[in-house]
Design an enzyme around this catalytic site. Structure first.
Site, short mmCIF file in Angstrom:
data_model
loop_
_atom_site.label_atom_id
_atom_site.label_comp_id
_atom_site.label_asym_id
_atom_site.label_seq_id
_atom_site.Cartn_x
_atom_site.Cartn_y
_atom_site.Cartn_z
N MET A 148 0.85 -1.19 0.00
CA MET A 148 0.00 0.00 0.00
C MET A 148 0.88 1.24 0.00
O MET A 148 1.67 1.45 0.93
CB MET A 148 -0.94 -0.02 1.21
CG MET A 148 -2.00 -1.11 1.15
SD MET A 148 -3.08 -1.18 2.60
CE MET A 148 -2.02 -2.05 3.79
N MET A 149 0.73 2.05 -1.04
CA MET A 149 1.55 3.23 -1.20
C MET A 149 1.38 4.18 -0.01
O MET A 149 0.26 4.44 0.44
CB MET A 149 1.20 3.96 -2.50
CG MET A 149 1.58 3.21 -3.75
SD MET A 149 3.36 2.91 -3.90
CE MET A 149 3.98 4.57 -4.07
N ARG A 159 -6.51 -2.56 3.50
CA ARG A 159 -6.82 -1.44 4.37
C ARG A 159 -7.24 -1.89 5.77
O ARG A 159 -6.97 -1.18 6.76
CB ARG A 159 -7.91 -0.59 3.73
CG ARG A 159 -7.49 -0.01 2.38
CD ARG A 159 -8.61 0.72 1.69
NE ARG A 159 -8.95 1.95 2.38
CZ ARG A 159 -8.27 3.08 2.26
NH1 ARG A 159 -7.19 3.13 1.50
NH2 ARG A 159 -8.64 4.16 2.91
N GLY A 184 -9.03 -7.70 -1.49
CA GLY A 184 -10.11 -6.77 -1.78
C GLY A 184 -11.30 -6.91 -0.86
O GLY A 184 -11.98 -7.93 -0.89
N CYS A 209 -2.71 -1.35 -9.97
CA CYS A 209 -2.89 0.02 -9.51
C CYS A 209 -3.54 0.86 -10.60
O CYS A 209 -3.06 0.88 -11.74
CB CYS A 209 -1.55 0.62 -9.12
SG CYS A 209 -1.69 2.32 -8.49
#
Length: 347
Positions: free
Chosen positions: A33-34, A249, A227, A115
């Site tokens: 995750m950037m 996340r 996801g 991405c």
């Protein structure tokens, strides 16, 4: 390279030589995750989940070749098993970057084909590569030929209005033929026009059934799902169908879910949030002594008490205090003390 779209196709021999095998015992991983999964975040996640595979933020192959490698690639030995996620679409550059990653001790190199950001599209990498399966296969084959560690691919179901399972399966088949050892399926389409990356996290709907079908038709291919997975129960349900689950996340905003899932999968004792945080103390103090500001570490810890009594106060104390000059472990002790007091009132 011709890519077959036959949905029943089972591929066992890469066209460009046998790649390194993926470790099938790695059932749990944390997504790249950037701006989030930096080395400080990964040390924390390793404490939460000792057996999970961790991934770096995406790094472009050219940055690996020409940039500050210590800043881009450096990691603490405790983070292993650790994978480097690369961005790019030039086979020679990706092969060179993969060799550098292997020399640095990474356990896997993962190619980003998922991405959707404008910046990534402009550079001809990320999700837009799903429309160039032959080029991606060339990239995978070049990396496989360059290193003895697994080369894997993270992709979407398709791009924009693509709604053809056979097209998705053909993309995967092409990468397996080229030597990819595993595929991570982010189970929704990437939207390259009209939606922001944030909106694309909710739209279009998730379709886990495509990943299930892919695995059923290719039983020898390790398939990991990503996801929208936000609970231990949801992750375990996916694990009944697939080889692994990649949390994104949820592992960042509610990191105790990562710990709880690791405990459920391995049988290890579930530890308290406070005990997990205290285990970070030696790392935090060593980094502070080396000159790092506390805020660079504590930003990854804010969600540890998510949904718990005192959780808001914990976040507030760290958010307001960590940027101040001289902030140290005593700030975390203060946050823990407030959390303890509020938890005691509820009890």
């Amino acid at each position: 390279m011709a890519v077959s779209a036959h949905p029943q196709m089972t591929l066992t021999t890469p066209l460009h030589g046998e790649g390194a095998r993926y470790d099938a015992s790695l059932r749990l991983s944390v997504a790249p995750m950037m701006d989030w999964t930096d080395r400080h975040c990964r040390v924390f996640h390793r404490i939460l989940a000792p057996g999970a595979r961790l991934y770096t933020e995406m790094v472009h192959a050219n940055a690996v070749i020409h940039g500050d490698r210590e800043r881009l690639l450096g990691f603490d030995a405790a983070e292993q098993p650790l994978a480097l996620q690369l961005g790019g679409s030039e086979p020679a550059a990706l092969a060179q970057a993969a060799r550098i990653a292997a020399d640095w001790g990474y356990a896997e190199v993962n190619l980003n084909c998922g991405c959707p950001s404008d910046r990534v599209q402009a550079g001809r990498f990320g999700a837009c590569l799903m429309r160039e399966p032959a080029l991606v296969a060339e990239c995978v084959a070049a990396m496989v030929a360059a290193v003895d560690i697994p080369i894997t691919v993270k992709c979407r179901l398709g791009v924009d209005e693509d709604n053809d399972y056979d097209l998705f399966a053909a993309f995967v088949d092409g990468q397996v033929q080229a030597g990819a050892a595993m595929v991570v399926v982010h189970a929704r389409n990437a939207w390259l026009k009209g939606l922001s990356p944030k909106e694309n996290r909710e739209i279009p709907p998730l379709r886990y059934d495509w990943a299930y079908r892919l695995k059923q038709e290719r039983p020898s291919l390790p398939v990991v799902i990503n996801g929208g997975i936000a609970s231990v129960q949801a992750a375990q349900a996916h694990m009944q169908q697939l080889d692994g689950v990649m949390l994104g996340r949820a592992a960042y905003h509610d990191p105790y879910v990562l710990h709880a899932l690791e405990a459920a999968q391995t049988g290890m004792a579930l530890r308290s949030r406070e005990a997990l945080l205290v285990e970070m103390r030696p790392y935090i103090e060593a980094r502070l002594e080396a000159g790092l500001a506390l805020k660079h570490i504590t930003r990854h810890l804010l969600g540890l008490f998510h949904g718990q009594p005192g959780g808001r106060a914990f976040r507030q104390i760290l958010s307001e205090g960590a940027h101040r000059p001289g902030a140290g472990w005593d700030l975390l002790e203060q946050a823990l003390q407030v959390t303890r007091l509020q938890a005691a009132r509820v009890a």
